[in-house]
Design a protein around this motif. Structure first.
Motif, PDB file in Angstrom:
ATOM      1  N   ALA A  46      -6.943   0.521  -3.225  1.00 43.05           N
ATOM      2  CA  ALA A  46      -7.344  -0.876  -3.428  1.00 43.05           C
ATOM      3  C   ALA A  46      -7.709  -1.122  -4.892  1.00 43.05           C
ATOM      4  O   ALA A  46      -7.345  -2.159  -5.474  1.00 43.05           O
ATOM      5  CB  ALA A  46      -8.521  -1.219  -2.520  1.00 43.05           C
ATOM      6  N   GLY A  47      -8.424  -0.170  -5.497  1.00 40.23           N
ATOM      7  CA  GLY A  47      -8.763  -0.298  -6.909  1.00 40.23           C
ATOM      8  C   GLY A  47      -7.544  -0.195  -7.796  1.00 40.23           C
ATOM      9  O   GLY A  47      -7.421  -0.905  -8.798  1.00 40.23           O
ATOM     10  N   VAL A  90      -1.036  -5.118   2.751  1.00 43.79           N
ATOM     11  CA  VAL A  90      -0.260  -5.024   3.998  1.00 43.79           C
ATOM     12  C   VAL A  90       1.026  -5.843   3.924  1.00 43.79           C
ATOM     13  O   VAL A  90       1.796  -5.883   4.879  1.00 43.79           O
ATOM     14  CB  VAL A  90      -1.117  -5.491   5.190  1.00 43.79           C
ATOM     15  N   GLN A  91       1.266  -6.477   2.787  1.00 42.59           N
ATOM     16  CA  GLN A  91       2.460  -7.322   2.636  1.00 42.59           C
ATOM     17  C   GLN A  91       3.685  -6.458   2.345  1.00 42.59           C
ATOM     18  O   GLN A  91       3.627  -5.527   1.541  1.00 42.59           O
ATOM     19  CB  GLN A  91       2.233  -8.306   1.484  1.00 42.59           C
ATOM     20  N   PRO A  92       4.836  -6.730   2.982  1.00 40.76           N
ATOM     21  CA  PRO A  92       6.055  -5.958   2.683  1.00 40.76           C
ATOM     22  C   PRO A  92       6.515  -6.178   1.249  1.00 40.76           C
ATOM     23  O   PRO A  92       6.358  -7.279   0.702  1.00 40.76           O
ATOM     24  CB  PRO A  92       7.089  -6.515   3.684  1.00 40.76           C
ATOM     25  N   VAL A  93       7.067  -5.151   0.662  1.00 36.60           N
ATOM     26  CA  VAL A  93       7.535  -5.230  -0.718  1.00 36.60           C
ATOM     27  C   VAL A  93       8.591  -6.314  -0.880  1.00 36.60           C
ATOM     28  O   VAL A  93       8.651  -6.987  -1.909  1.00 36.60           O
ATOM     29  CB  VAL A  93       8.092  -3.858  -1.164  1.00 36.60           C
ATOM     30  N   LYS A 150       0.832  -1.203   0.000  1.00 33.34           N
ATOM     31  CA  LYS A 150       0.000   0.000   0.000  1.00 33.34           C
ATOM     32  C   LYS A 150       0.863   1.249   0.000  1.00 33.34           C
ATOM     33  O   LYS A 150       0.615   2.197  -0.750  1.00 33.34           O
ATOM     34  CB  LYS A 150      -0.934   0.004   1.212  1.00 33.34           C
ATOM     35  N   GLN A 151       1.905   1.270   0.834  1.00 33.72           N
ATOM     36  CA  GLN A 151       2.786   2.429   0.896  1.00 33.72           C
ATOM     37  C   GLN A 151       3.562   2.603  -0.415  1.00 33.72           C
ATOM     38  O   GLN A 151       3.822   3.733  -0.836  1.00 33.72           O
ATOM     39  CB  GLN A 151       3.754   2.281   2.065  1.00 33.72           C
ATOM     40  N   ALA A 152       3.935   1.481  -1.037  1.00 31.71           N
ATOM     41  CA  ALA A 152       4.681   1.563  -2.297  1.00 31.71           C
ATOM     42  C   ALA A 152       3.800   2.091  -3.425  1.00 31.71           C
ATOM     43  O   ALA A 152       4.265   2.827  -4.305  1.00 31.71           O
ATOM     44  CB  ALA A 152       5.237   0.190  -2.672  1.00 31.71           C
TER      45      ALA A 152
END
Length: 294
Positions: A89-90, A103-106, A69-71
């Motif tokens: 999200a879209g 929420v998964q780390p890059v 999300k942050q990326a």
């Protein structure tokens, strides 16, 4: 001299493909158009406040510890794409990510997924012209399809250097072929350049009646997606193999050794019906793809 007397105009909606052998000057021309290199003769005139973006596969994501999300969206919950607000999200779904992955780390993403993050970030940058030098290197099929759709949706001018003829045929509206010796040619699509090259390499035909001019390959295949084009190209061979299997299974039922054994007859019948269904399914799919080509 790589090319000379080359006159191009890039405007909104122009999608230009650059083709040619290794060393023919594709990357050089790309750098000149970008402004990273000056031509030895001639000039490049750019519009005022021209916004240029380059898709470089060597770029690295800034923070691998950041979440997806942050990326994708460093600030807030929405991004601005083509003048419209899109929730993160879209935006993630557009690049084949699920809500759970946000929420998964890059660092846990696959190589293809990381390429999609880079592509998502590139597409958010305001640009009038987008330059791409071999953007398909090391990309998986899902990422290639996302790349294709993103480039088709891009409203500005596009200059694409790639050895991937499927992507080139799908995206490019004009193809410039560089010969590497100063000569160049303008074509509607890759197959026209291939045909022209083949004619130049072939021996001169015997004198005969005036021949019809070479006809360009139909551009309708641009209606097929990347994976559909690959499927279309392999369809004829698959149908031939399926029909051979059907013929063999029918022949087996005529074999006295099979006909006299109930179990073998049952197995051969199942095999024949399976082959029949496969042939019918392939022809149905062929017709479906042909309707898009037509």
């Amino acid at each position: 001299t790589l090319f000379k007397d080359l006159d191009l105009i890039l405007s909104a909606g122009t999608k230009l493909g650059l083709v040619g052998g290794n060393g023919s000057g594709k990357s050089t021309l790309l750098r000149i158009l970008e402004g990273r290199m000056e031509p030895q003769a001639g000039r490049v005139q750019r519009a005022d406040a021209l916004r240029v973006v380059t898709l470089d596969q060597n770029r690295q994501l800034p923070d691998e510890n950041a979440t997806l999300k942050q990326a994708l969206c460093p600030d807030g919950d929405s991004v601005i794409f083509d003048g419209q607000t899109v929730h993160v999200a879209g935006w993630a779904r557009r690049f084949l990510f699920t809500n759970e992955q946000l929420v998964q780390p890059v660092r846990q993403l696959s190589g293809g997924e990381r390429a999609r993050v880079l592509l998502a970030n590139i597409m958010l940058q305001p640009a009038d012209v987008l330059f791409l030098d071999e953007p398909t290197n090391d990309l998986d099929i899902p990422t290639l399809e996302v790349l294709e759709e993103s480039l088709l949706d891009f409203p500005g001018a596009l200059v694409l250097v790639t050895h991937d003829r499927y992507l080139l045929d799908r995206v490019a509206t004009t193809v410039v072929a560089l010969e590497g010796d100063g000569r160049w040619g303008l074509f509607a699509e890759y197959s026209q350049w291939e045909q022209e090259r083949a004619e130049r390499r072939s021996p001169a035909p015997q004198k005969k009646e005036l021949a019809e001019p070479p006809q360009p390959a139909p551009a309708a295949k641009k209606k097929l997606s990347y994976m559909e084009q690959r499927e279309w190209d392999a369809m004829e061979q698959q149908i031939m193999e399926a029909e051979d299997e059907l013929a063999n299974s029918k022949s087996a039922l005529d074999d006295p050794a099979v006909f006299s054994d109930h179990t073998k007859v049952q197995d051969a019948t199942i095999r024949m019906e399976t082959a029949q269904h496969r042939v019918e399914a392939l022809y149905a799919r062929w017709a479906e793809l042909e309707s898009k080509v037509g």
